[in-house]
Design an enzyme around this catalytic site. Structure first.
Site, PDB file in Angstrom:
ATOM      1  N   CYS A  79      44.991  44.869  37.392  1.00 29.14           N
ATOM      2  CA  CYS A  79      46.098  44.197  38.086  1.00 29.14           C
ATOM      3  C   CYS A  79      45.644  42.818  38.562  1.00 29.14           C
ATOM      4  O   CYS A  79      44.657  42.687  39.299  1.00 29.14           O
ATOM      5  CB  CYS A  79      46.559  45.056  39.257  1.00 29.14           C
ATOM      6  SG  CYS A  79      47.744  44.241  40.340  1.00 29.14           S
ATOM      7  N   CYS A  82      45.706  42.449  42.357  1.00 31.32           N
ATOM      8  CA  CYS A  82      44.570  43.141  42.982  1.00 31.32           C
ATOM      9  C   CYS A  82      43.300  42.304  42.891  1.00 31.32           C
ATOM     10  O   CYS A  82      42.511  42.250  43.840  1.00 31.32           O
ATOM     11  CB  CYS A  82      44.353  44.500  42.319  1.00 31.32           C
ATOM     12  SG  CYS A  82      45.775  45.610  42.382  1.00 31.32           S
TER      13      CYS A  82
END
Length: 808
Positions: A79, A82
């Protein structure tokens, strides 16, 4: 046309092999990836980030029924959000490190197949997701979601405090009280708490400074911190508080004094309160800093000024690294040798030490430049000891710590000295205006990786270097990079067993040492003024400010080195003498003097008994031999062995006595031995009878000597072998001196020629039989034939390949 198309579509054999090789390698890589899938559990976070890495094995132990609150990030390693958020989460973990065990941070990678059930259990469907778990959470708790994910530390920290205040009864014992204090509580606080200082932080309702300082000082004793709101009019009026926030100290005697800080902010309060007298981290006993330190009788405490850098610390670091840490590597080669060369090269260029030490480093650098493959530490130690006697050069030979000394023998010292040394080197490299800005940092990185004794510390430093050292340059000076990583290490080690209670691990430099290095943002957050910090580093670690206190004079260092060199030379001379004596003693045993080898060979055989007259003529001790009767029949050589024979000494160094010369001349033997027998038998015997008697006795003895092999004469002692350089042996001498004896002499010469011929045949055959020589010749011809056949075969095959290639 077909031929042209064939040419267009055909590839050379080299290209075909290259493509096949690439296809084979890619297939193997794909197979390995499928067989051993790469785990992504610690792609974004590691244990050095001070973040707990959750796994299916430890999730219940960490989150369920824990005495500490936990804030967990559920993320996916693929991600992008993230990845962008991970530096904020790491920075927050470093910022609230002192808040443990009241609250801690954790992370789990939901992209990992093994962690997927855990993420599903807590209802996580998007990334990143932050959840808060209260202390003493049950196993069915799914956590409380953060109301909003802030992208800065301040917002996350305030959100975390709000969630901590929602703890229900019972209040976690590890979490300090965060509620506001009243006047009644303050009046009775010393009765209920055994503390020396009480800090009151006055602030507004929406301020978090008081609660942050309370959590920052969670691990410190003899100090209590309470927050008082501006609405508490009784205390506000009593102390005349007009600034919010502000901090006041309340003593047991009832006196209030305002805490003087540069800025009314969280970081400045924490710095000042930790420095109060008697305030100590919990579990760290107070150490007396005067006189002789406990646990040792050799390290005396030396007074120093913390605002300066001492040359004694730098030279002590050199001493320990080269004479102690390097000594654990008996052989230095490969990557370690390259690291050593790089380390010494940087020291020779930028070390701002005394002249004798600098000359020693330059000499060592030149010596290392000639070492290509490997070197032993013993040879390196000889260079450090200056056995080559380089003029006006000496390496430090003792340790003496000042600014890096610890309150106890196991605190600080070498790690502190290593950080100080490289801070000084980075500043000196900047003053030298070198082109490679990473030269000093790369030398430090390679040295720590190869030689630093604390392997866990080396691993953490390598992780930090791999993350950001490549970004060091003009915009990011190496001095600032090293300073920031030093503070990261201080933050990680704060509160550990290695922390000296008298020298706590703080973010350096503190406000009292460099006030301009610290600043405050508009929202009250602390910030570093990097420009002022860089100026301070150049000033603090400059060579002009290095103090030489407690250092001895260079002349004393050179004199002590000269004494060691003299002692070393004396030891080497004594060692060589001992080796020479041992070698001579060994040679005496293993290599006997000329003639002794033949005597030892004679001892292995049997000697013939001497005559009675010879027994009488020999010195004392020979009479102990068995006497042979004059009329005793002939005794075979293998039936007699002398009672005393030469043996090798059992004591090393004991010399052999020279062997007695038992060689008997043929004329004297004939004159004495046979003349005595003839006189006793018949005085009037004619010369013809004597000649026949001599012939009858000499021929069997010659035949027996030939059977026993070369080297044995007419009933005499074993004789020396023939000298191949042309010198005649005693047997030849005896035969030549007996040329006037007629037919006996002819037989002796014939015997000698046969013996000589037999010696040459033995020398040429070297112990091989005729069958062995025949087999060797046959094998030689067979191998030659095989090699010829192989040569013709490969030649023919090469011609066929060339023909095919020409046809294509």
């Amino acid at each position: 046309m077909a031929r042209r198309c064939c040419r267009a579509t055909s590839c050379s054999p080299a290209k075909i092999h290259t493509k096949l090789r690439e296809l084979f390698i890619s297939t193997i890589c794909l197979f390995l990836c499928l067989l051993f899938p790469v785990t992504t559990e610690a792609d974004l976070y590691t244990a050095s980030d001070q973040i707990v890495i959750l796994t299916p094995e430890n999730v219940d132990r960490v989150l369920v029924n824990s005495t500490a609150a936990m804030a967990v990030e559920f993320y996916a390693s693929w991600c992008g959000h993230c990845i962008a958020f991970s530096p904020v989460w790491k920075s927050l973990a470093r910022d609230i490190k002192e808040w443990k065990p009241a609250v801690d941070l954790a992370a789990i990678d939901c992209a990992s197949e093994a962690n997927a059930p855990v993420c599903s259990r807590f209802g996580v469907r998007r990334y990143p997701t932050l959840k808060f778990f209260h202390a003493y959470s049950s196993d069915d708790t799914v956590g409380q979601v953060f109301r909003a994910i802030s992208r800065d530390e301040r917002g996350l920290r305030h959100n975390l405090i709000d969630l901590m205040e929602t703890h229900k009864d019972p209040w976690p014992p590890a979490c300090p009280p965060l509620e506001t204090a009243t006047k009644a509580e303050i009046d009775n606080i010393f009765e209920n708490n055994n503390v020396e200082h009480l800090a009151l932080i006055f602030e507004t309702t929406n301020s978090y400074v008081g609660r942050e300082v309370i959590l920052d000082l969670l691990h410190y004793e003899n100090l209590a911190v309470r927050r008082v709101l501006s609405t508490e009019e009784g205390l506000v009026d009593k102390l005349g508080v007009t600034d919010f926030p502000s901090c006041y100290l309340y003593t047991p005697s009832g006196n209030f004094t305002r805490l003087k800080v540069q800025n009314e902010a969280r970081t400045f309060y924490s710095y000042a309160l930790r420095a109060l007298p008697g305030v100590m981290r919990s579990g760290k006993p107070t150490t007396v800093m005067s006189g002789i330190i406990e646990n040792t009788t050799s390290d005396l405490w030396r007074q120093f000024n913390r605002s300066f850098v001492y040359m004694a610390d730098l030279e002590s670091t050199l001493y320990y690294s080269m004479r102690v840490e390097m000594a654990s590597h008996p052989v230095i080669d490969g990557e370690n040798l390259r690291s050593l060369k790089q380390y010494i090269s940087v020291l020779a260029k930028f070390f701002p030490g005394r002249t004798v030490v600098r000359n020693s480093l330059i000499s060592l650098d030149k010596w290392l430049s000639d070492q290509d493959t490997e070197l032993s530490y013993s040879s390196l130690k000889n260079v450090l000891d200056n056995t080559a006697q380089v003029p006006n050069a000496a390496f430090p030979d003792t340790e003496m710590w000042l600014a890096c000394q610890g309150s106890k023998p196991h605190f600080r010292k070498y790690p502190c000295g290593m950080w100080t040394l490289f801070h000084v080197l980075t500043v000196q490299a900047k003053d030298a205006a070198i082109k490679d800005r990473q030269e000093v940092l790369q030398a430090m990185r390679s040295y720590v990786h190869s030689f630093f004794g604390c392997r866990e510390c080396a691993t953490h430093f390598e992780i930090m270097a791999a993350e950001s050292m490549s970004q060091v340059g003009k915009q990011n000076p190496p001095e600032l990079w090293l300073w920031s990583r030093h503070n990261q290490v201080n933050n990680r080690l704060a509160g550990s067993l290695s922390e000296d209670p008298q020298f706590p691990k703080i973010q350096w430099p503190p406000p009292e040492l460099c006030p301009s290095c610290h600043g405050v943002k508009a929202n009250g957050e602390h910030t570093w003024n990097l420009e002022k910090t860089l100026t301070f580093l150049h000033f603090h670690f400059s060579s002009e400010r290095l103090l030489s206190d407690y250092l001895e004079e260079e002349a004393q260092l050179l004199a002590r080195q000269k004494e060691r060199l003299n002692a070393w030379q004396t030891e080497q001379v004594a060692k060589r003498r001992a080796e020479r004596r041992a070698r001579e003693a060994q040679d005496t045993i293993t290599e006997p003097p000329p003639g002794q080898e033949e005597e030892e060979e004679e001892e292995e055989g049997e000697e013939e008994p001497p005559t009675g007259e010879e027994m009488a003529q020999r010195p004392g001790g020979e009479a102990q031999r068995v006497k042979i009767s004059e009329h005793q029949p002939w005794i075979k050589p293998d039936t007699y062995r002398p009672l005393q024979s030469h043996k090798k000494p059992s004591i090393v160094g004991l010399k052999l006595w020279p062997a007695l010369d038992d060689i008997v001349d043929l004329d004297s033997f004939v004159n004495h031995h046979y003349k005595a027998k003839a006189l006793r038998a018949a005085a009037a015997m004619s010369s013809r009878v004597r000649s026949r008697t001599l012939q009858r006795q000499v021929e069997p003895q010659l035949q027996a000597s030939l059977e026993r092999g070369p080297g044995l004469g007419l009933g005499l002692e074993p004789v020396e072998p023939y000298n191949l350089l042309g010198q005649h042996d005693p047997l030849q001498k005896r035969l030549l001196t007996a040329q006037n004896t007629g037919s006996e002499e002819d037989g002796a010469l014939e015997m000698y020629s046969r013996i000589n011929k037999r010696r040459w045949m033995s020398l040429l055959s070297v112990g091989f039989s005729r069958l062995d020589i025949s087999l060797c010749v046959i094998l030689y011809f067979l191998s030659s034939a095989c090699l010829l056949a192989m040569y013709l075969f490969f030649k023919k095959r090469l011609q066929l390949r060339r023909t095919k290639a020409a046809l294509l």
